[in-house]
Scaffold this active site. Structure first.
Site, PDB file in Angstrom:
ATOM      1  N   GLY A  11      42.689  41.307  30.073  1.00 58.49           N
ATOM      2  CA  GLY A  11      43.211  42.427  30.860  1.00 58.49           C
ATOM      3  C   GLY A  11      43.129  43.726  30.065  1.00 58.49           C
ATOM      4  N   VAL A  23      37.700  52.079  15.579  1.00 57.15           N
ATOM      5  CA  VAL A  23      36.855  51.067  14.926  1.00 57.15           C
ATOM      6  C   VAL A  23      35.486  51.671  14.621  1.00 57.15           C
ATOM      7  CG1 VAL A  23      35.657  48.859  15.262  1.00 57.15           C
ATOM      8  CG2 VAL A  23      38.040  49.100  15.991  1.00 57.15           C
ATOM      9  N   VAL A  24      34.897  52.316  15.630  1.00 55.66           N
ATOM     10  CA  VAL A  24      33.539  52.867  15.469  1.00 55.66           C
ATOM     11  C   VAL A  24      33.528  53.915  14.361  1.00 55.66           C
ATOM     12  CG1 VAL A  24      31.764  54.263  16.615  1.00 55.66           C
ATOM     13  CG2 VAL A  24      32.803  52.332  17.822  1.00 55.66           C
ATOM     14  N   ARG A  25      34.487  54.829  14.412  1.00 61.50           N
ATOM     15  CA  ARG A  25      34.439  55.934  13.436  1.00 61.50           C
ATOM     16  C   ARG A  25      34.815  55.468  12.027  1.00 61.50           C
ATOM     17  NH1 ARG A  25      35.664  61.221  17.106  1.00 61.50           N
ATOM     18  NH2 ARG A  25      33.677  61.056  18.200  1.00 61.50           N
ATOM     19  N   ARG A  72      37.247  38.245  31.756  1.00 59.51           N
ATOM     20  CA  ARG A  72      37.855  36.979  31.329  1.00 59.51           C
ATOM     21  C   ARG A  72      36.750  35.940  31.490  1.00 59.51           C
ATOM     22  NH1 ARG A  72      43.374  38.225  31.134  1.00 59.51           N
ATOM     23  NH2 ARG A  72      44.195  39.519  32.812  1.00 59.51           N
ATOM     24  N   SER A  73      36.154  35.512  30.357  1.00 58.80           N
ATOM     25  CA  SER A  73      34.943  34.687  30.420  1.00 58.80           C
ATOM     26  C   SER A  73      35.248  33.189  30.472  1.00 58.80           C
ATOM     27  CB  SER A  73      34.068  34.984  29.197  1.00 58.80           C
ATOM     28  OG  SER A  73      32.961  34.114  29.171  1.00 58.80           O
ATOM     29  N   ASP A 103      46.365  37.299  23.988  1.00 55.27           N
ATOM     30  CA  ASP A 103      46.337  35.934  23.456  1.00 55.27           C
ATOM     31  C   ASP A 103      45.094  35.150  23.880  1.00 55.27           C
ATOM     32  OD1 ASP A 103      47.229  35.774  26.025  1.00 55.27           O
ATOM     33  OD2 ASP A 103      48.908  34.426  25.601  1.00 55.27           O
ATOM     34  N   THR A 126      47.202  44.658  24.957  1.00 58.71           N
ATOM     35  CA  THR A 126      47.729  44.099  26.212  1.00 58.71           C
ATOM     36  C   THR A 126      48.980  44.872  26.598  1.00 58.71           C
ATOM     37  OG1 THR A 126      48.874  42.204  27.217  1.00 58.71           O
ATOM     38  CG2 THR A 126      48.876  42.278  24.826  1.00 58.71           C
ATOM     39  N   ASP A 128      51.429  43.564  28.004  1.00 55.96           N
ATOM     40  CA  ASP A 128      52.559  42.628  28.071  1.00 55.96           C
ATOM     41  C   ASP A 128      53.472  42.633  26.844  1.00 55.96           C
ATOM     42  OD1 ASP A 128      51.425  41.866  30.473  1.00 55.96           O
ATOM     43  OD2 ASP A 128      50.387  40.127  29.631  1.00 55.96           O
ATOM     44  N   ASP A 130      53.369  40.743  24.379  1.00 52.48           N
ATOM     45  CA  ASP A 130      53.783  39.364  24.125  1.00 52.48           C
ATOM     46  C   ASP A 130      53.099  38.743  22.901  1.00 52.48           C
ATOM     47  OD1 ASP A 130      51.271  39.360  25.243  1.00 52.48           O
ATOM     48  OD2 ASP A 130      51.645  37.730  26.646  1.00 52.48           O
ATOM     49  N   MET A 170      54.835  43.744  35.899  1.00 48.10           N
ATOM     50  CA  MET A 170      53.948  42.794  35.215  1.00 48.10           C
ATOM     51  C   MET A 170      54.557  42.327  33.886  1.00 48.10           C
ATOM     52  SD  MET A 170      50.012  43.927  35.702  1.00 48.10           S
ATOM     53  CE  MET A 170      49.095  43.456  37.163  1.00 48.10           C
ATOM     54  N   ARG A 172      53.190  38.995  32.621  1.00 49.49           N
ATOM     55  CA  ARG A 172      52.816  37.575  32.568  1.00 49.49           C
ATOM     56  C   ARG A 172      54.050  36.723  32.289  1.00 49.49           C
ATOM     57  NH1 ARG A 172      47.588  35.553  32.332  1.00 49.49           N
ATOM     58  NH2 ARG A 172      46.765  37.533  31.638  1.00 49.49           N
ATOM     59  N   GLN A 256      50.264  49.547  36.688  1.00 50.41           N
ATOM     60  CA  GLN A 256      50.812  49.494  35.321  1.00 50.41           C
ATOM     61  C   GLN A 256      49.724  49.348  34.255  1.00 50.41           C
ATOM     62  OE1 GLN A 256      54.625  46.743  35.658  1.00 50.41           O
ATOM     63  NE2 GLN A 256      53.176  46.364  37.298  1.00 50.41           N
TER      64      GLN A 256
HETATM   65  O1  F6P Z   1      47.952  40.449  30.623  1.00 51.70           O
HETATM   66  C1  F6P Z   1      47.973  41.646  31.333  1.00 51.70           C
HETATM   67  C2  F6P Z   1      48.253  41.400  32.795  1.00 51.70           C
HETATM   68  O2  F6P Z   1      48.253  42.637  33.465  1.00 51.70           O
HETATM   69  C3  F6P Z   1      49.533  40.630  33.093  1.00 51.70           C
HETATM   70  O3  F6P Z   1      50.680  41.443  33.034  1.00 51.70           O
HETATM   71  C4  F6P Z   1      49.235  40.089  34.470  1.00 51.70           C
HETATM   72  O4  F6P Z   1      49.958  38.902  34.692  1.00 51.70           O
HETATM   73  C5  F6P Z   1      47.752  39.809  34.412  1.00 51.70           C
HETATM   74  O5  F6P Z   1      47.239  40.601  33.346  1.00 51.70           O
HETATM   75  C6  F6P Z   1      46.991  40.124  35.666  1.00 51.70           C
HETATM   76  O6  F6P Z   1      45.666  39.754  35.455  1.00 51.70           O
HETATM   77  P1  F6P Z   1      44.454  40.118  36.418  1.00 51.70           P
HETATM   78  O7  F6P Z   1      44.207  41.591  36.308  1.00 51.70           O
HETATM   79  O8  F6P Z   1      43.315  39.320  35.920  1.00 51.70           O
HETATM   80  O9  F6P Z   1      44.915  39.766  37.796  1.00 51.70           O
END
Ligand code: F6P
Length: 324
Positions: A11, A23-25, A72-73, A103, A126, A128, A130, A170, A172, A256
């Site tokens: 995300g 990072v680049v500079r 997200r691969s 994560d 992120t 989150d 977290d 949000m 997660r 958000q």
């Molecule tokens: O990890 C960031 C986040 O925005 C979370 O808060 C949320 O649960 C999730 O990604 C949403 O993911 P996607 O944009 O793939 O729906």
């Protein structure tokens, strides 16, 4: 080490661009060749890799999203996908990586390092917040302020109509955005996944508040075990059982994730980006560069993804005391 690459994954979060720029500079400042990998691990597998110059990252420090794009691969979860990614890095002579993400990104980086041994430093990107190993993640501050602005606006209309709002934010599985936007927005109740919510307590709090307040706001973290804001609202409404009370739900969603990063996010992102390159050159191999108590700290990926960062105790207490 002469050639490194940077990518953003998972995300997106406001401040990722500031981190890429740093990072680049920093890499160029240290005499390294630096490459950008587009669309995270997907681009690594597809060979979407381009040399970057100082001007490649001009005019991006203030922009949300990520100029390197993100994904997200699923393919990177397969051994074949990772092998292809390794071949592409090898073809470019890339000897070190900077992975900006959360994560999921670091879980991928850890497996990849174990298989192919390419030193990789993570930067915590992120909304989150977290991740263990950093007090704040890149994008969290912006996301909280976006949520707060929305809560303030909802408060205006809630007060005008004497309504009860359930606002889903949000995060997660974590309640950082909920607790900080709840404290800042003067919420009557905040529901976070870190603590078990008794919905009778929500009802009690709303009944107390209704005696002398014109509006009530309950902030619901998306990961709360009691359910999403709509579900929780319906249960609480049933328990209150008063047809004169007007209940509403707002889910803030991806708003958000966007927007110009705050100063705090830009500075954190810049610092982590610079430290990631310095960390690679200093011989760190599978660590995240975070900031704890104002100091840059390198934490192994295994801890970043395996250990849980707790909410700040005082924040929970604050909510309880200030919402009486
Ligand atoms: O990890 C960031 C986040 O925005 C979370 O808060 C949320 O649960 C999730 O990604 C949403 O993911 P996607 O944009 O793939 O729906």
């Amino acid at each position: 080490m002469k050639k490194i690459a940077v990518f953003t994954s998972g995300g997106d979060s406001p401040g990722m661009n500031a981190c890429v720029r740093a990072v680049v500079r920093t890499a160029i400042f240290k005499g390294l060749d630096v490459y950008g990998i587009y669309r995270g691990y997907e681009g690594m597998i597809d060979g979407d890799i381009k040399r970057m110059q100082s001007h490649s990252v001009s005019n991006i420090v203030q922009r949300g999203g990520t100029v390197l794009k993100s994904a997200r691969s699923m393919e990177f979860k397969t051994p074949e996908g990772r092998k292809q990614a390794y071949e592409n890095l090898k073809a470019h002579g890339i000897e070190g990586l900077v992975a900006i993400g959360g994560d999921g990104t670091f879980t991928g980086a850890k497996v990849f390092f174990e298989e192919y041994g390419i030193p990789t430093i993570g930067c915590p990107g992120t909304i989150d917040n977290d991740l263990y190993g950093t007090d704040y993640t890149i994008g969290f501050d912006t996301a909280v302020n976006t949520a707060l602005e929305a809560i303030d606006k909802i408060r205006d209309t809630a007060a005008a109509h004497d309504r009860i709002f359930f606002i889903e934010v949000m995060g997660r599985d974590a309640g950082f955005i909920a607790i900080e936007s709840g404290i800042g927005g003067g919420a009557e109740f905040v529901m976070v996944p870190e603590t078990k919510t008794n919905l009778d307590d929500v009802v009690k709090s709303l009944k107390n508040n209704r005696k002398n307040r014109f509006s009530s706001i309950v902030v619901v973290a998306e990961g709360d075990e009691a359910g999403n804001a709509q579900t929780v609202m319906e249960i609480v409404k049933g328990k209150v059982n008063d047809p004169t009370k007007d209940f509403k739900v707002t889910t803030l969603g991806h708003i958000q994730r966007g927007g110009n990063p705050t100063a705090r996010d830009r500075v954190l992102a810049s610092r982590c980006g610079m430290s990631a390159v310095e960390g690679l050159l200093a011989g760190h191999q599978f660590h995240m560069a975070g900031v704890v108590n104002q100091q840059v700290v390198f934490t192994p990926f295994a801890d970043c993804i395996g250990k849980t960062k707790p909410l700040i105790e005082d924040h929970l207490k604050l909510m309880q005391i200030l919402s009486i």
